[in-house]
Write a protein that holds these residues in place. Sequence first.
Motif, PDB file in Angstrom:
ATOM      1  N   LEU A  19     -10.517   6.851  10.978  1.00  0.00           N
ATOM      2  CA  LEU A  19     -10.098   5.957   9.896  1.00  0.00           C
ATOM      3  C   LEU A  19      -9.464   4.691  10.466  1.00  0.00           C
ATOM      4  O   LEU A  19      -9.172   4.631  11.678  1.00  0.00           O
ATOM      5  N   LYS A  20      -9.297   3.723   9.613  1.00  0.00           N
ATOM      6  CA  LYS A  20      -8.717   2.457  10.031  1.00  0.00           C
ATOM      7  C   LYS A  20      -7.600   2.087   9.055  1.00  0.00           C
ATOM      8  O   LYS A  20      -7.804   2.131   7.844  1.00  0.00           O
ATOM      9  N   ILE A  21      -6.434   1.789   9.598  1.00  0.00           N
ATOM     10  CA  ILE A  21      -5.326   1.340   8.745  1.00  0.00           C
ATOM     11  C   ILE A  21      -5.021  -0.097   9.148  1.00  0.00           C
ATOM     12  O   ILE A  21      -4.689  -0.360  10.305  1.00  0.00           O
ATOM     13  N   ASP A  22      -5.186  -0.986   8.186  1.00  0.00           N
ATOM     14  CA  ASP A  22      -4.990  -2.405   8.524  1.00  0.00           C
ATOM     15  C   ASP A  22      -3.520  -2.769   8.624  1.00  0.00           C
ATOM     16  O   ASP A  22      -2.663  -2.091   8.061  1.00  0.00           O
ATOM     17  N   LYS A  23      -3.288  -3.867   9.327  1.00  0.00           N
ATOM     18  CA  LYS A  23      -1.930  -4.393   9.470  1.00  0.00           C
ATOM     19  C   LYS A  23      -1.369  -4.720   8.071  1.00  0.00           C
ATOM     20  O   LYS A  23      -2.070  -5.309   7.247  1.00  0.00           O
ATOM     21  N   GLY A  24      -0.174  -4.250   7.803  1.00  0.00           N
ATOM     22  CA  GLY A  24       0.461  -4.547   6.518  1.00  0.00           C
ATOM     23  C   GLY A  24       0.080  -3.578   5.407  1.00  0.00           C
ATOM     24  O   GLY A  24       0.461  -3.771   4.258  1.00  0.00           O
ATOM     25  N   ASP A  25      -0.661  -2.510   5.751  1.00  0.00           N
ATOM     26  CA  ASP A  25      -1.027  -1.514   4.727  1.00  0.00           C
ATOM     27  C   ASP A  25       0.173  -0.649   4.345  1.00  0.00           C
ATOM     28  O   ASP A  25       1.091  -0.462   5.151  1.00  0.00           O
ATOM     29  N   PHE A  26       0.097  -0.119   3.121  1.00  0.00           N
ATOM     30  CA  PHE A  26       1.086   0.868   2.681  1.00  0.00           C
ATOM     31  C   PHE A  26       0.297   2.153   2.480  1.00  0.00           C
ATOM     32  O   PHE A  26      -0.468   2.280   1.538  1.00  0.00           O
ATOM     33  N   PHE A  27       0.432   3.079   3.395  1.00  0.00           N
ATOM     34  CA  PHE A  27      -0.522   4.176   3.500  1.00  0.00           C
ATOM     35  C   PHE A  27       0.160   5.530   3.320  1.00  0.00           C
ATOM     36  O   PHE A  27       1.231   5.767   3.870  1.00  0.00           O
ATOM     37  N   ILE A  34      14.848   5.150  -1.771  1.00  0.00           N
ATOM     38  CA  ILE A  34      14.303   5.121  -0.395  1.00  0.00           C
ATOM     39  C   ILE A  34      12.882   4.557  -0.406  1.00  0.00           C
ATOM     40  O   ILE A  34      12.522   3.709   0.410  1.00  0.00           O
ATOM     41  N   MET A  35      12.099   4.988  -1.399  1.00  0.00           N
ATOM     42  CA  MET A  35      10.720   4.499  -1.479  1.00  0.00           C
ATOM     43  C   MET A  35      10.688   2.993  -1.749  1.00  0.00           C
ATOM     44  O   MET A  35       9.827   2.286  -1.220  1.00  0.00           O
ATOM     45  N   GLU A  36      11.629   2.534  -2.545  1.00  0.00           N
ATOM     46  CA  GLU A  36      11.707   1.094  -2.811  1.00  0.00           C
ATOM     47  C   GLU A  36      11.982   0.313  -1.517  1.00  0.00           C
ATOM     48  O   GLU A  36      11.474  -0.790  -1.312  1.00  0.00           O
ATOM     49  N   MET A  37      12.787   0.940  -0.653  1.00  0.00           N
ATOM     50  CA  MET A  37      13.065   0.302   0.644  1.00  0.00           C
ATOM     51  C   MET A  37      11.792   0.166   1.467  1.00  0.00           C
ATOM     52  O   MET A  37      11.538  -0.871   2.077  1.00  0.00           O
ATOM     53  N   PHE A  38      11.000   1.242   1.456  1.00  0.00           N
ATOM     54  CA  PHE A  38       9.728   1.191   2.200  1.00  0.00           C
ATOM     55  C   PHE A  38       8.816   0.105   1.635  1.00  0.00           C
ATOM     56  O   PHE A  38       8.139  -0.597   2.376  1.00  0.00           O
ATOM     57  N   LYS A  39       8.823   0.000   0.321  1.00  0.00           N
ATOM     58  CA  LYS A  39       8.000  -1.030  -0.319  1.00  0.00           C
ATOM     59  C   LYS A  39       8.418  -2.423   0.148  1.00  0.00           C
ATOM     60  O   LYS A  39       7.583  -3.266   0.464  1.00  0.00           O
ATOM     61  N   LYS A  40       9.766  -2.603   0.164  1.00  0.00           N
ATOM     62  CA  LYS A  40      10.298  -3.910   0.588  1.00  0.00           C
ATOM     63  C   LYS A  40       9.905  -4.209   2.026  1.00  0.00           C
ATOM     64  O   LYS A  40       9.539  -5.330   2.377  1.00  0.00           O
ATOM     65  N   LEU A  41      10.008  -3.184   2.866  1.00  0.00           N
ATOM     66  CA  LEU A  41       9.652  -3.370   4.283  1.00  0.00           C
ATOM     67  C   LEU A  41       8.180  -3.749   4.413  1.00  0.00           C
ATOM     68  O   LEU A  41       7.806  -4.586   5.230  1.00  0.00           O
ATOM     69  N   ASN A  42       7.367  -3.126   3.562  1.00  0.00           N
ATOM     70  CA  ASN A  42       5.942  -3.403   3.569  1.00  0.00           C
ATOM     71  C   ASN A  42       5.655  -4.842   3.130  1.00  0.00           C
ATOM     72  O   ASN A  42       4.822  -5.534   3.741  1.00  0.00           O
ATOM     73  N   THR A  43       6.381  -5.294   2.121  1.00  0.00           N
ATOM     74  CA  THR A  43       6.163  -6.671   1.670  1.00  0.00           C
ATOM     75  C   THR A  43       6.612  -7.687   2.727  1.00  0.00           C
ATOM     76  O   THR A  43       6.157  -8.819   2.742  1.00  0.00           O
ATOM     77  N   ARG A  44       7.518  -7.240   3.638  1.00  0.00           N
ATOM     78  CA  ARG A  44       7.944  -8.117   4.744  1.00  0.00           C
ATOM     79  C   ARG A  44       6.916  -8.157   5.871  1.00  0.00           C
ATOM     80  O   ARG A  44       7.094  -8.829   6.865  1.00  0.00           O
ATOM     81  N   GLY A  45       5.872  -7.309   5.757  1.00  0.00           N
ATOM     82  CA  GLY A  45       4.785  -7.385   6.748  1.00  0.00           C
ATOM     83  C   GLY A  45       4.588  -6.144   7.591  1.00  0.00           C
ATOM     84  O   GLY A  45       3.639  -6.066   8.376  1.00  0.00           O
ATOM     85  N   ALA A  46       5.472  -5.142   7.449  1.00  0.00           N
ATOM     86  CA  ALA A  46       5.328  -3.940   8.284  1.00  0.00           C
ATOM     87  C   ALA A  46       4.244  -3.018   7.727  1.00  0.00           C
ATOM     88  O   ALA A  46       4.066  -2.925   6.513  1.00  0.00           O
ATOM     89  N   GLY A  96      14.999  -2.523  15.262  1.00  0.00           N
ATOM     90  CA  GLY A  96      14.255  -3.159  16.368  1.00  0.00           C
ATOM     91  C   GLY A  96      13.057  -3.961  15.887  1.00  0.00           C
ATOM     92  O   GLY A  96      12.249  -4.410  16.705  1.00  0.00           O
ATOM     93  N   LYS A  97      12.928  -4.116  14.560  1.00  0.00           N
ATOM     94  CA  LYS A  97      11.832  -4.870  13.919  1.00  0.00           C
ATOM     95  C   LYS A  97      10.449  -4.398  14.396  1.00  0.00           C
ATOM     96  O   LYS A  97       9.650  -5.187  14.923  1.00  0.00           O
ATOM     97  N   PRO A  98      10.142  -3.112  14.181  1.00  0.00           N
ATOM     98  CA  PRO A  98       8.826  -2.616  14.591  1.00  0.00           C
ATOM     99  C   PRO A  98       7.729  -3.081  13.639  1.00  0.00           C
ATOM    100  O   PRO A  98       8.022  -3.365  12.469  1.00  0.00           O
ATOM    101  N   SER A  99       6.499  -3.124  14.110  1.00  0.00           N
ATOM    102  CA  SER A  99       5.409  -3.564  13.235  1.00  0.00           C
ATOM    103  C   SER A  99       4.854  -2.391  12.432  1.00  0.00           C
ATOM    104  O   SER A  99       4.179  -2.582  11.437  1.00  0.00           O
ATOM    105  N   ILE A 100       5.148  -1.167  12.906  1.00  0.00           N
ATOM    106  CA  ILE A 100       4.655   0.035  12.204  1.00  0.00           C
ATOM    107  C   ILE A 100       5.847   0.928  11.873  1.00  0.00           C
ATOM    108  O   ILE A 100       6.701   1.165  12.731  1.00  0.00           O
TER     109      ILE A 100
END
Lengths: 298, 222
Positions: B23-31, B176-188, B154-158
Motif C-alpha cells: 500500500l501507499k500512504i501519501d504525505k499528509g494523509d490521515f490514515f 485526543i483525536m482532535e489533536m491528531f486532526k490538528k497535527l494532520n492539518t499542520r502537515g504531518a 521533535g516535529k516529526p513528519s510521521i
Amino acid sequence: MRLFVFKYIMNDTLENFKNQKYVNALSLLTIIFTFFVINIFFFLKVNIGEFTNKFASEYRAEIFLKKDNNNQHDKLINLLKQEPLIKKYVFTDSKQAKELFLKNFPELKQTVEDIGENPFPSSIRVYFKGKNRKKINEFIDKYKQYPAVKEIKTNLLLIDKLKGAQRVVIITGLFFGSILLFTSFFTIVNIIKIVAYSRKEEVSILKMVGASNFYIELPLILNGIILGVVGALISVILFEITLMILPYYLKGFYDFIRPLIGTSNLSAKYYFYLIIIAGFVGGFSSYTSVSKFLRKEE
Amino acid sequence: MIQFSSVYKSYTRGEYALEGVSLKIDKGDFFFITGHSGAGKTTFLKLITREIKPTKGAIIINGKNISVIPENKIFVFRREVGVIFQDFRLLQDRSVFDNVALSLKIRGLPLKTIKKEVLEVLRWVGIHHKIWKRTRTLSGGEQQRVAIARAIVGKPSIILADEPTGNLDEEISFEIMEMFKKLNTRGATVIIATHDKFLINRYAKNILSLKKGKIENLRVVQ
C-alpha cells in the motif's frame, strides 16, 4: 551541540549512581579490595626485587682461614692478588673479626669472654668480577684445597633463594591478581547489567524517540569507568595510609622486616598506570555488558 | 510518503503476522489501520518505526528503504517518526518536563531551547500547568497528552498512534483525536491503529483493514 549531549550523558551517569547506589557501592568495594591486593603484591615484588638486586649485584665469597699460620695467609693473599676473577679483597684477622662481632652484638660480650680463646677465624672477603657462576665455582673448588683455607662460603645460595622468593611473589601475585581482576570484571558486568535492566523502559523509550546507541551506551560505560577509576584511587589512598601506619602497629616486627618492606614505595607512575588499567577494566566490562543488553533488546 | 511493497513479517516459521501487504500512504494523509486483536496492526506500526524488520518485501519511507538502514544509523530515521501508545510509555518517576525533554536532549539542544520548546508543546496539548508534576500523578488523559507532546516535540513528519484512546473515556478520546486532526492539518502524516468503530466512523477517510495479517479492505480517498 556535542557539549550539551555530553552534559546530558553525564547527568544520566550520575542518575545511574543515585538510582543504584547500593549495588554500585558493593561493586566499588570489590574493586577497592582487588586493587589493594594487587598493590600489596607489587609492593612486595618491587622491594624483594630491590633487595635481591642489592645482593645479586655483587658475587662474593668469604674465605675462612685456619688459625695462626701467617705465612700461609700471606701466600694465599699473594695468590688472590694475581687471580683475574677477583675485583677486590678485604682481609680481616681474627682480632678484627672479634671486635666487629662485639661492636654489632655488645650484649654477647660476656659469652665471648667465657669461651676464653678467640673463636673468630681470620677471613678474606673476595669480590668477583662479573657473574660467571662456573668460573666462581671452579675458583672455590681450587682454593678449598689450599692448606690455609678452612671453609669458603659464597652468597650464591642466598641470591638463588631471594630470586626464588621473588618468582613466588610474582607468580602468586599474577595468579591472585588475575583472579581478582576477573572478579572485578564480572562484578562490573553484572552491576552494569542491573543498572541497564533498571533503565530498560527508559532505553526502549530512548530508542523510540531516536537516541543513538552512543547516547544510550555512554552513561552506562562511564558508570563502569568511574567505578574502576574511583575504586583504584581509593585502593591507592588506603594502601599509602596502611604503609604510613604499619610501623606504629608492627613496632619491633617492623624493624625485623624493614629490609623487605619500606625501603621503596610504589611509584607515582605505577599508580597512574594502575588507575588507567582500572578505568579500562571498568569501561571494557561495562561495554561488554551494555552491548549484550542492547543486542538482546533489539 | 510510506510505501509497503509485498511486505511479509513472520515471528515464527510458517506463520505470518503480516502477509503480502502492499500500500501507499501519501504525505499528509490521515490514515486508520483497523482490525481485531492479532490482525497485524501493531506489527504494521513496528515495521514503520523499524522496531522490527520485514521477513520479505520492502518498506520505503520518504524515499528510503528503511530495511537496509544499518542498525547504528537507524536513530536518525526514528527522529522523523513520533510514536504514541495505548499504555503511554512514560517514565513514571520523572516529571512531565523530563519525559518530553528526552526527545530534544538526545538531539543535543541547549537546555534553554529545550525548556522553551517543551513549554510550547505542553501548552499546545493543554498540560503546561503540570510541567513539574511526576507523570504517575496524572490521569490517563493527561498522560496521553504528555505522550503526544513527547512524540511531536521533535516535529516529526510521521505520527504513529497505536490504540491511542484505548485507555481513555469517550470525551477525552474525542479531545485526543482532535489533536491528531490538528497535527494532520499542520502537515504531518498521521497513522492511527485502532479497533474503535466509533472513532473510525467519525474520523476515518483512509482505512486499511487487516484480518489475520492480510489486507481485508483498503479504502483510500484521494
